[in-house]
Design an enzyme around this catalytic site. Sequence first.
Site, PDB file in Angstrom:
ATOM      1  N   THR A 225       0.828  -1.219   0.000  1.00  0.00           N
ATOM      2  CA  THR A 225       0.000   0.000   0.000  1.00  0.00           C
ATOM      3  C   THR A 225       0.860   1.266   0.000  1.00  0.00           C
ATOM      4  OG1 THR A 225      -1.907  -1.024   1.031  1.00  0.00           O
ATOM      5  CG2 THR A 225      -1.668   1.333   1.355  1.00  0.00           C
TER       6      THR A 225
ATOM      7  N   THR B 167       5.191  11.159   7.523  1.00  0.00           N
ATOM      8  CA  THR B 167       5.316  11.070   8.979  1.00  0.00           C
ATOM      9  C   THR B 167       6.712  11.453   9.449  1.00  0.00           C
ATOM     10  OG1 THR B 167       5.338   9.486  10.797  1.00  0.00           O
ATOM     11  CG2 THR B 167       5.834   8.595   8.637  1.00  0.00           C
ATOM     12  N   ASP B 168       6.795  11.872  10.700  1.00  0.00           N
ATOM     13  CA  ASP B 168       8.121  12.171  11.279  1.00  0.00           C
ATOM     14  C   ASP B 168       8.937  10.899  11.504  1.00  0.00           C
ATOM     15  OD1 ASP B 168       6.710  11.104  13.451  1.00  0.00           O
ATOM     16  OD2 ASP B 168       7.106  12.778  14.807  1.00  0.00           O
ATOM     17  N   GLU B 169       8.263   9.731  11.468  1.00  0.00           N
ATOM     18  CA  GLU B 169       8.980   8.483  11.766  1.00  0.00           C
ATOM     19  C   GLU B 169      10.064   8.172  10.735  1.00  0.00           C
ATOM     20  OE1 GLU B 169       6.855   5.125  13.138  1.00  0.00           O
ATOM     21  OE2 GLU B 169       5.385   6.311  14.215  1.00  0.00           O
TER      22      GLU B 169
ATOM     23  N   TYR C 111       6.885   0.012   8.875  1.00  0.00           N
ATOM     24  CA  TYR C 111       6.000   1.150   8.568  1.00  0.00           C
ATOM     25  C   TYR C 111       6.817   2.373   8.156  1.00  0.00           C
ATOM     26  CZ  TYR C 111       3.299   5.400   9.428  1.00  0.00           C
ATOM     27  OH  TYR C 111       2.730   6.643   9.290  1.00  0.00           O
TER      28      TYR C 111
ATOM     29  N   LYS D 180       7.088   4.348   4.519  1.00  0.00           N
ATOM     30  CA  LYS D 180       6.768   5.766   4.310  1.00  0.00           C
ATOM     31  C   LYS D 180       8.001   6.507   3.767  1.00  0.00           C
ATOM     32  CE  LYS D 180       3.415   7.724   5.186  1.00  0.00           C
ATOM     33  NZ  LYS D 180       2.131   7.974   4.474  1.00  0.00           N
TER      34      LYS D 180
ATOM     35  N   ASN E 166       5.347   8.462  27.302  1.00  0.00           N
ATOM     36  CA  ASN E 166       4.106   7.680  27.273  1.00  0.00           C
ATOM     37  C   ASN E 166       3.498   7.510  28.660  1.00  0.00           C
ATOM     38  OD1 ASN E 166       4.361   7.366  24.527  1.00  0.00           O
ATOM     39  ND2 ASN E 166       5.368   5.366  24.657  1.00  0.00           N
TER      40      ASN E 166
END
Length: 352
Positions: free
Chosen positions: A102, A132-134, A158, A162, A257
């Site tokens: 995808t 994304t910042d990732e 992921y 990206k 977190n």
Amino acid sequence: MKGTILITGGAGFIGSHVVRLFVTKYSGYRIVNLDALTYAGNLENLKDIADLPNYIFVKGDITDEKFIPELFNQYKFDGVIHLAAESHVDRSITDPLAFIRTNVFGTCNLLNAAKNAWKDNFEGKRFYHVSTDEVYGALEFDGTYFTENTKYDPHSPYSASKASSDHFVRAYLDTYGLPVVISNCSNNYGANHFPEKLIPLAINNIKNKKPIPVYGKGENVRDWLWVNDHARAIDTIFHNGKTGQTYNIGGNNEWKNIDLIYKLCEIMDRKLGRAQGESAQLITFVKDRAGHDLRYAIDSSKLQSELGWKPSLQFEEGLEKTVDWYLSNQEWLDNVTSGQYQKYYEVQYTER
Ligand code: NAD
Ligand code: DAU
């Protein structure tokens, strides 16, 4: 504003806010929302605007090599805002190929269709890729930030998918002159967030008195931005960003977190009439995510100084609003967690 804009992934979390903003703010645009309605796509997110005359929903897959060029041919798009993706890091660890399919192939299929449909005459056209910042990897606890010049260093399937899609977007600019623009945003939160992601998962579990899984020691840091502010940034960049440029979007709002979860427990105890400290007892430390990035933090000064965008909401206020949304949209949450929402869209959409 006139023309037909393709928004991909508009039935998802961020995409639904972007679609609503564009459809309601710009009556001169015809907005085509293309979404495959995977587990993350939910037309219930858009039921308030589904009947507006400048909105069209099309169910379809961005990886479909026959269908995507046909769609471009049918609607003669003036611009594309591409959000459709597999978006959950944990799923990418168990099923990386779905992310490659995808996020990489699907993006290339769209780029190719845009290039061919616009026949190398790119006047007035724009292909906006939402990223994304990732892609930048992970920061230490050293007060540094991701800027637009930070070297790509993705760690999860992921973020690698990206990053790859970002490279292809730039390659289409450099090779064919396709007028592209990219943004890289930090963690979003707000209404309609699918409850596999940290904040809605925690809200749902607190509500149902279920364990709140915190990976590792909960020390990882994310930079949280209200989803409506991301949608506003996308509006700003789509209309005023410079072709070929990248814009970082972030909340300047770093939270460990575990601190975030304590904050949520405190808000939920207050709103549910529970004794303070009751929900925090649900916190359960679990095995860490593989390759878990330590810290993300965005420097969005380019977007702020060049295009005049800034976040509109303080985090505490945004969290309160988000909790209120989930508590007053129990049906949405029930439908999503039971899978009922998939029945909703079976009867609601029209194949065009
Ligand atoms: P999401 O998972 O909530 O929604 C993704 C949408 O894309 C869903 O509606 C799904 O049905 C659709 N989709 C998936 N595969 C498709 C395909 N093959 N063809 C057509 N549609 C397909 O994701 P989100 O959190 O809203 O993220 C949207 C975009 O923003 C993604 O590109 C993501 O990488 C990016 N992003 C997300 C965040 C965040 O915090 N959630 C932050 C920065 C960037
Ligand atoms: O930074 C932008 C990214 O933010 C987007 O590109 C992704 O699409 C989006 O999913 C989000 O990725 P994260 O992995 O940061 O989000 P998630 O909500 O999955 O996790 C947030 C943090 O919380 C992360 O450090 C992992 C941790 N976590 C997550 C879950 C689901 C837990 O501790 N427990 C959990 O159950």
